[in-house]
Design an enzyme around this catalytic site. Sequence first.
Site, short mmCIF file in Angstrom:
data_model
loop_
_atom_site.label_atom_id
_atom_site.label_comp_id
_atom_site.label_asym_id
_atom_site.label_seq_id
_atom_site.Cartn_x
_atom_site.Cartn_y
_atom_site.Cartn_z
N ASP A 6 0.33 13.87 -1.39
CA ASP A 6 1.24 12.95 -0.71
C ASP A 6 1.95 13.75 0.38
O ASP A 6 2.89 14.50 0.10
CB ASP A 6 2.24 12.36 -1.70
N GLY A 8 4.32 14.25 3.27
CA GLY A 8 5.49 13.68 3.91
C GLY A 8 5.93 14.51 5.10
O GLY A 8 5.37 15.57 5.39
N ASN A 9 6.97 14.04 5.77
CA ASN A 9 7.43 14.72 6.97
C ASN A 9 8.04 16.09 6.69
O ASN A 9 7.91 17.01 7.50
CB ASN A 9 8.45 13.85 7.70
N THR A 10 8.71 16.25 5.56
CA THR A 10 9.32 17.54 5.23
C THR A 10 8.73 18.17 3.98
O THR A 10 8.72 19.39 3.85
CB THR A 10 10.84 17.41 5.06
N ALA A 108 1.39 4.92 4.07
CA ALA A 108 0.52 5.14 2.91
C ALA A 108 1.32 5.40 1.65
O ALA A 108 0.92 5.00 0.55
CB ALA A 108 -0.41 6.32 3.20
N ASP A 109 2.46 6.06 1.78
CA ASP A 109 3.28 6.33 0.59
C ASP A 109 3.86 5.04 0.02
O ASP A 109 3.96 4.88 -1.21
CB ASP A 109 4.39 7.32 0.92
N ARG A 110 4.20 4.10 0.88
CA ARG A 110 4.76 2.83 0.40
C ARG A 110 3.67 1.97 -0.25
O ARG A 110 3.92 1.26 -1.22
CB ARG A 110 5.44 2.09 1.56
N ASP A 129 12.58 4.70 -2.68
CA ASP A 129 12.05 6.05 -2.50
C ASP A 129 13.12 6.85 -1.75
O ASP A 129 13.34 6.66 -0.55
CB ASP A 129 10.75 6.01 -1.71
N THR A 132 13.40 12.18 2.27
CA THR A 132 13.80 12.47 3.64
C THR A 132 14.31 11.21 4.32
O THR A 132 15.37 11.20 4.95
CB THR A 132 12.61 13.05 4.44
#
Length: 254
Positions: A6, A8-10, A108-110, A129, A132
């Site tokens: 997964d 993510g941005n950070t 995609a995470d949602r 969720d 970040t």
Amino acid sequence: MLLVLDVGNTKTAIGVYHDGGWKTDWRVTTHLDHLADEYYVLLKALLEDKGLSWKDISGAVIASVVPPLTATFQELMERVLGHPPVIVAHGIETGIGIKIDNPEEVGADRIANTAAVHKLYGGPAIVADLGTATTFDVVSKEGDYLGGAIAPGLGITADALVRRTSKLPRVELTLPDKAIGTNTVSAMRSGLVLGYLGLVKELVARLKSEAPGAPKVIATGGMAEIVAEWTQVIDIVNPRLTLEGLRIIYELNQ
């Protein structure tokens, strides 16, 4: 064994799933400029630390909200596995419906969170969720993604406040004893932490009032356990919710 990513941005969450359970999982910093070879070395070291190797991995599934890294991880997985990974996006089998104006816009995470909640807990539900960014997703009883809300995460808000002001310091983001701050640090802690909790509680209340049925609230992300403790509006905390959703989607596409 299944490798689940997964991106993510950070932060990037990574898990290894086998025989009905999670062997291990990690959280690492996302580096936008890392090449496939650099991520190969990182993942190899993580696997070896748990007594695993690339030879143990037979499949992979990726959710990414960082488009350049989607291609990087796809290249890496094709190289080490000899076949492409499942990449979560609108159009693949997810087990859910997406009932919003532009379905291709959903991250995609949602999608993974919605798939996990529908499979593991049923609906109606609200997924919070708390990472970040702070996202809220409404899931119907039938498993349809109905939309939601997006807000800054607590860390982003605190960083922006410090960066955009000359004299305000960084503060520890802990729950203050009272709302009236009697110095700069306590005033900032009040505004940041209590303000963030107010955001969560208000959005949960409004989403509940508009959602069909009586939705349960399921939280994931780095702030989930703390927010659940501080607000009492969270019914279930599942730190691996997104990874579970990716695993479910992978199985649907085999």
